[in-house]
Each structure stands twice: as C-alpha cells, then as structure tokens.
Design a protein around this motif. Structure first.
Motif, PDB file in Angstrom:
ATOM      1  N   ALA A 177       0.916  -1.509  -0.390  1.00 57.33           N
ATOM      2  CA  ALA A 177      -0.148   0.107   0.127  1.00 57.33           C
ATOM      3  C   ALA A 177       0.940   0.848   0.115  1.00 57.33           C
ATOM      4  CB  ALA A 177      -0.682   0.228   1.347  1.00 57.33           C
ATOM      5  N   ALA A 178       1.569   1.123   0.347  1.00 55.14           N
ATOM      6  CA  ALA A 178       2.759   2.221   0.499  1.00 55.14           C
ATOM      7  C   ALA A 178       3.085   2.590  -0.822  1.00 55.14           C
ATOM      8  CB  ALA A 178       4.056   1.712   2.021  1.00 55.14           C
ATOM      9  N   GLU A 179       3.963   1.733  -0.926  1.00 58.27           N
ATOM     10  CA  GLU A 179       4.534   1.649  -2.573  1.00 58.27           C
ATOM     11  C   GLU A 179       3.421   1.883  -3.565  1.00 58.27           C
ATOM     12  OE1 GLU A 179       6.374  -2.278  -3.595  1.00 58.27           O
ATOM     13  OE2 GLU A 179       4.851  -2.279  -4.714  1.00 58.27           O
ATOM     14  N   GLY A 229     -10.054  -3.406   6.109  1.00 61.13           N
ATOM     15  CA  GLY A 229     -10.103  -1.914   5.968  1.00 61.13           C
ATOM     16  C   GLY A 229      -9.963  -0.954   7.503  1.00 61.13           C
ATOM     17  N   ALA A 230     -10.579  -1.875   8.340  1.00 60.29           N
ATOM     18  CA  ALA A 230      -9.463  -1.644   9.177  1.00 60.29           C
ATOM     19  C   ALA A 230      -8.405  -1.854   9.882  1.00 60.29           C
ATOM     20  CB  ALA A 230     -10.792  -2.350  10.866  1.00 60.29           C
ATOM     21  N   GLY A 231      -7.388  -3.014   9.688  1.00 62.76           N
ATOM     22  CA  GLY A 231      -6.094  -2.620   9.903  1.00 62.76           C
ATOM     23  C   GLY A 231      -5.416  -1.267   8.975  1.00 62.76           C
ATOM     24  N   LEU A 232      -5.796  -1.764   7.926  1.00 62.97           N
ATOM     25  CA  LEU A 232      -5.033  -0.272   7.122  1.00 62.97           C
ATOM     26  C   LEU A 232      -5.278   0.724   7.362  1.00 62.97           C
ATOM     27  CD1 LEU A 232      -5.262  -1.564   2.746  1.00 62.97           C
ATOM     28  CD2 LEU A 232      -3.193  -1.526   5.190  1.00 62.97           C
ATOM     29  N   GLY A 233      -7.207   1.426   7.585  1.00 68.48           N
ATOM     30  CA  GLY A 233      -8.109   2.629   8.297  1.00 68.48           C
ATOM     31  C   GLY A 233      -7.279   2.937   9.589  1.00 68.48           C
ATOM     32  N   ALA A 234      -6.176   1.572  11.130  1.00 72.33           N
ATOM     33  CA  ALA A 234      -6.093   2.074  11.410  1.00 72.33           C
ATOM     34  C   ALA A 234      -4.694   3.187  11.685  1.00 72.33           C
ATOM     35  CB  ALA A 234      -6.246   1.087  12.640  1.00 72.33           C
ATOM     36  N   HIS A 235      -4.384   2.409  11.057  1.00 71.70           N
ATOM     37  CA  HIS A 235      -3.186   2.414  10.466  1.00 71.70           C
ATOM     38  C   HIS A 235      -2.912   4.814   9.484  1.00 71.70           C
ATOM     39  CE1 HIS A 235       1.474   2.234   9.400  1.00 71.70           C
ATOM     40  NE2 HIS A 235       1.235   3.308   7.983  1.00 71.70           N
ATOM     41  N   ARG A 277      10.722   9.793  13.164  1.00 74.19           N
ATOM     42  CA  ARG A 277      11.189   8.812  13.590  1.00 74.19           C
ATOM     43  C   ARG A 277       9.449   8.108  13.414  1.00 74.19           C
ATOM     44  NH1 ARG A 277      11.759  10.740  19.520  1.00 74.19           N
ATOM     45  NH2 ARG A 277      11.019   7.791  19.583  1.00 74.19           N
ATOM     46  N   PHE A 278       8.546   8.263  13.777  1.00 75.05           N
ATOM     47  CA  PHE A 278       7.377   7.525  13.425  1.00 75.05           C
ATOM     48  C   PHE A 278       6.489   7.538  12.210  1.00 75.05           C
ATOM     49  CE2 PHE A 278       8.348   8.063  18.273  1.00 75.05           C
ATOM     50  CZ  PHE A 278       8.311   7.297  18.632  1.00 75.05           C
ATOM     51  N   LEU A 279       6.246   8.573  11.552  1.00 72.09           N
ATOM     52  CA  LEU A 279       5.424   9.395  10.907  1.00 72.09           C
ATOM     53  C   LEU A 279       5.977   8.320   8.844  1.00 72.09           C
ATOM     54  CD1 LEU A 279       2.482   9.747   9.956  1.00 72.09           C
ATOM     55  CD2 LEU A 279       3.319  12.388   9.977  1.00 72.09           C
ATOM     56  N   ARG A 280       7.280   9.062   9.469  1.00 72.55           N
ATOM     57  CA  ARG A 280       7.686   8.624   8.264  1.00 72.55           C
ATOM     58  C   ARG A 280       8.292   7.420   7.507  1.00 72.55           C
ATOM     59  NH1 ARG A 280      10.892  11.365   4.126  1.00 72.55           N
ATOM     60  NH2 ARG A 280      11.481  13.501   5.360  1.00 72.55           N
ATOM     61  N   PRO A 281       8.553   6.524   8.310  1.00 70.03           N
ATOM     62  CA  PRO A 281       8.219   5.086   8.244  1.00 70.03           C
ATOM     63  C   PRO A 281       7.283   4.473   8.381  1.00 70.03           C
ATOM     64  CG  PRO A 281       9.552   5.398  11.068  1.00 70.03           C
ATOM     65  CD  PRO A 281       8.882   6.869  10.177  1.00 70.03           C
ATOM     66  N   ALA A 282       6.243   5.307   9.399  1.00 75.82           N
ATOM     67  CA  ALA A 282       4.941   4.684   8.990  1.00 75.82           C
ATOM     68  C   ALA A 282       3.815   4.486   7.608  1.00 75.82           C
ATOM     69  CB  ALA A 282       3.874   4.959   9.760  1.00 75.82           C
ATOM     70  N   ILE A 283       4.529   5.959   7.133  1.00 72.52           N
ATOM     71  CA  ILE A 283       3.916   6.087   5.025  1.00 72.52           C
ATOM     72  C   ILE A 283       4.380   5.908   4.267  1.00 72.52           C
ATOM     73  CG2 ILE A 283       3.975   7.617   4.000  1.00 72.52           C
ATOM     74  CD1 ILE A 283       4.310   9.846   5.879  1.00 72.52           C
ATOM     75  N   GLY A 310       5.361   1.884   5.219  1.00 75.19           N
ATOM     76  CA  GLY A 310       5.246   1.058   5.812  1.00 75.19           C
ATOM     77  C   GLY A 310       6.029   0.314   6.066  1.00 75.19           C
ATOM     78  N   ARG A 311       6.951   0.998   6.846  1.00 72.68           N
ATOM     79  CA  ARG A 311       8.243  -0.256   7.986  1.00 72.68           C
ATOM     80  C   ARG A 311       7.736   0.041   9.012  1.00 72.68           C
ATOM     81  NH1 ARG A 311      11.191   3.829   5.116  1.00 72.68           N
ATOM     82  NH2 ARG A 311      12.008   4.524   7.045  1.00 72.68           N
ATOM     83  N   LYS A 312       7.097   0.486   8.987  1.00 73.63           N
ATOM     84  CA  LYS A 312       5.889   0.714  11.108  1.00 73.63           C
ATOM     85  C   LYS A 312       4.280   1.228  10.630  1.00 73.63           C
ATOM     86  CE  LYS A 312       9.997   2.294  13.656  1.00 73.63           C
ATOM     87  NZ  LYS A 312      11.000   3.628  14.377  1.00 73.63           N
TER      88      LYS A 312
END
Ligand SMILES: Cc1cc2nc3c(=O)[nH]c(=O)nc-3n(C[C@H](O)[C@H](O)[C@H](O)COP(=O)(O)OP(=O)(O)OC[C@H]3O[C@@H](n4cnc5c(N)ncnc54)[C@H](O)[C@@H]3O)c2cc1C
Length: 396
Positions: A60-62, A101-107, A126-132, A134-136
């Motif tokens: 999804a991040a890709e 939907g919930a798993g991706l949507g909660a993120h 530290r948190f948002l960049r890796p979350a965007i 898809g690494r965290k």
C-alpha cells in the motif's frame, strides 16, 4: 455498477459531487482496481488466518496509499483529507472486507494523524515517515478493560520521572495491537484530573515491559488483529510525549471527528457494494419461473436499501465538505456516524435475506458484511454516545 460519487444526470452526462474532483475520481478507480485484484481474491484466506500479511502495508505504501494526505517532504503524496476519504470509502466499496479496511484504516486514519497534527519534527521523522513508507505499523490505544465510552476514567498511569515517564496499565480492543511497532497511547499524567489529566505518549513495542497480552477473537473484522496490551514499568523518554502534557483530551476529540467520518465513509462504501450485490442477484435468481427481482416484495426491499445508502451518503458527504472547509462539524459528523453505522447493519441484514440460503453462505461475502458492520454502532463511540452529543447540541 451503481454510481459512485460522480452522479449521472438525466442527459447521461456524469457530474462530480463536491468535494470530489477528477483527480479524486481517478484515485478512486486506482484503489478499486487494487482492491479487486490484490485484496479481494485473498480475503477468505486472510479471514481464516485472522490476519492479513504484513507486506500489505509495504505494498500500500509503494502505491502511495499510506501517505495520501501527508506532505511530500515526509514521503507522503501531498494530498488532502478528501484523498483519504476516497481511500476509506473505496476499500469498503471494492470489497476489501471490514478487517483489511480496519487494519489499514487504523494505521492511516486514527494512529498516524495525531503524530502529524501534534508531533514534533523529531517524532514525525521517527514515527510518521516510516509509517508512511509501510516500515512501521501504528496503532491507537485509548480503550481500557475498565474504560470505553467513559474516556476520562482511563487508568493507565504515566508517572513522571527524570527524563520521562514510567507507564503501568493496560489497553484493550486495540486494532493492529498485535503487530504494531508503535502505539499512540492515552495515559493519565494527573490521576485525579479527569479529562484534564490525560496525555499521549508514543510507546514502542521493543520497550521493556510492553507486552501483547492477548490476541482477541471477534465476531467480525477477522482479518484485522485486535489486541489486549499490558504495560509494566515501561520507561518512556520525554521526547515521546505527543502534544502537551494534560491536554490529551483535545487530541482525542479532534481525532474522533476524523475517525467517525472515516467510519461513515466506510459504511457508505459498504452499502454501495451491498446494493450492487442485491440488484445483480435479484436479476439473476429465479423462483416460481421468474426472477426474484420482479417480485414486488424484493423490489421494494431493494428500493429501501437504495434510499438508506443514498441518505447515508448525503449526510456523510455533507459532513466531509464541512470538515475539509475547516468548519465546526461536530453535529454533522455525529449524525453521519450514527445514521450510517446502524443503516449499514440493517442493509447487510436485508441483503443476506434477499440472497436467501446463499446470503448465509460465504460466497457472496454478505454474511461477512453483516458481521463486519455490527462493529459500526459500537466502535469509535457507541450510538448512545452519539445521541448524547446530539442531545447536547440541541441544548438538552
Ligand atoms: C473490533 C474493535 C476494534 C477496536 N479498536 C480500537 C482501537 O484501535 N483503539 C481503541 O482505543 N479502541 C478500540 N476499540 C474500542 C471501542 O472504541 C470501544 O469498544 C467503544 O468506545 C465502546 O466502549 P466499550 O466497548 O468499553 O463499551 P462501554 O462503554 O462499556 O459501553 C457498554 C454499553 O453501555 C452503553 N453506554 C455507555 N455509556 C453510556 C451512556 N452514558 N448512556 C447510555 N449508554 C451508555 C454503550 O452505548 C454500550 O451499549 C475497538 C473495539 C472493537 C470492538
């Protein structure tokens, strides 16, 4: 397919419904195609496994879906909340299942927005960049075994020590909780402070004392993981305080508005899908030598479903338009959440019935839709909590 947000005029011309633009409509098609080809064919397998693969986040991040509304400088797409609205609606409409939907949507929808809105530059890195990227994986932790609707009574305690906090307590029903790399977590920093004693800390799964106590079994949303978490003397450094100390209740309220709107959009998408299934099934299924769609009772039921789907959509888009315009939306969002969640349960139940025995079986996905929809009137604030808010808005 029945119409999505673009409406078809009597002349046959397609017109866009505000706030959606051509660009949003293109995104809608891209998401729908992705869901139909890369998610829907695997949903039964993921539901049985009680989890979708972690790689779905990286995929999804890709494709840019985890950072639609975040700035390009952080790895996002530089879009807006309407892009995220399309994401929530189309995941549901194209058949991703409530769990995915919930798993991706909660993120994307509830755990990362507070880091963007209230986080420091360091926390975003530290948190948002890796979350965007898809690494965290992110989760939001507010609910506790002893505190759901009554948010002010949470008991997870963060005691101030030199350089940070020591956290003790527990959270439950946490979507993505089993595999989240970080948890945006509501804690009490002033035990007797009620609303005014809540703060947010970002807890990281490798912190000693942070434990996934239990993976929970649920009625629906099977492909999402839901956890009970426990914290024993978890040392959290000062730099993981999100927003101001004792101002966490404002973060919760702000986050709830978007969460509730996303839930409404998900129900709008789910109802669109259910209506399509009902229409197509009723046209094909024969009983007593005619299609069941030609029976008045079935036609009337489907007509009513169409009205519920349309009312839900109108209420939700109205709230969305006002939300993106930066207007005061508490009443509109609350009405949209309240109406759509209950309507979606009713619609799913009717569609199961229209499909008869096949509705009760797996193959059309409507029994799953009914189980998934049942969370709507409970999660993100129950129907009763929504009615309380609306009653107060009416001056009662
Ligand atoms: C699958 C799932 C995923 C979830 N994901 C998350 C998550 O990621 N993060 C998170 O923090 N939480 C999450 N939740 C928690 C969810 O937000 C809560 O379940 C919800 O807020 C309701 O709280 P509760 O379950 O404790 O119910 P309670 O608050 O105990 O309510 C029980 C009943 O009492 C009623 N009630 C309560 N107060 C009143 C009142 N004042 N007036 C009238 N009736 C009232 C309620 O409406 C309800 O019918 C999730 C829940 C589920 C089931």
């Amino acid at each position: 397919m029945t119409a999505g947000p673009a409406i078809v005029r009597d002349s046959g011309e397609r017109a866009l419904l505000p706030p959606f633009t051509d660009e949003h409509e293109q995104l809608r098609e891209t998401i729908a195609r992705w869901v139909r080809t890369e998610i829907a064919p695997h949903v039964d397998e993921w539901e049985a496994a009680r989890q979708f693969p972690r790689e779905l986040y990286t995929r999804a991040a890709e494709l840019g879906f985890l950072g639609l509304k975040y700035p390009v400088e952080l790895g996002g797409q530089g879009g807006d909340y309407v892009h995220d609205a399309v994401w929530a609606e189309e995941l549901a409409a194209a058949g991703a299942s409530g769990g995915v939907g919930a798993g991706l949507g909660a993120h994307t929808g509830i755990a990362t927005p507070p880091v963007f809105r209230f986080g420091t530059a360091d926390q975003r890195e530290r948190f948002l960049r890796p979350a965007i990227a898809g690494r965290k994986i992110a989760a939001l932790g507010i609910t506790e075994p002893g505190a759901g609707s009554d948010v002010a009574s949470i008991r997870t305690e963060a005691r101030r020590v030199e350089g940070g906090y020591v956290v003790n307590g527990a959270k439950t029903f946490i979507t993505n909780g089993v595999r989240a790399d970080f948890l945006v977590c509501a804690v009490k920093t002033t035990p007797d402070g009620g609303h005014q004693g809540i703060s947010f800390l970002i807890l990281e799964r490798e912190m000693p004392g942070y434990e996934v106590a239990r993976k929970l079994e649920k009625m629906g949303w099977h492909s999402s993981d839901t956890a009970e978490l426990s914290f024993t003397d978890v040392e959290v450094p000062e730099e993981n305080l999100l927003g101001d100390e004792n101002r966490g209740f404002y973060l919760i309220m702000e986050n709830f508005a978007w969460e509730r709107l996303l839930m409404a959009l998900g129900a709008v998408g789910a109802m669109r899908r259910l209506l399509e299934v009902a229409i197509s099934y009723a046209g094909e299924r024969q009983a007593f030598g005619r299609s069941i769609g030609s029976l008045q009772a079935i036609r009337h039921k489907i007509a009513e479903i169409g009205v519920q789907a349309e009312v839900g959509r109108a209420l939700t888009y109205h709230a969305l338009r006002r939300f993106v315009a930066g207007e005061e939306t508490i009443a509109d969002v609350t009405k949209a959440k309240l109406y759509t969640q209950r309507a979606c349960v009713e619609v799913a139940d009717e569609v199961v019935h229209i499909l008869g025995g096949y509705g009760y079986m797996r193959e059309y996905g409507v029994e799953r839709a009914l189980r998934d929809a049942r969370l709507g009137p409970i999660g993100g604030g129950t129907d009763e909590v929504m009615k309380e808010i609306l009653g107060k808005q009416l001056g009662l």
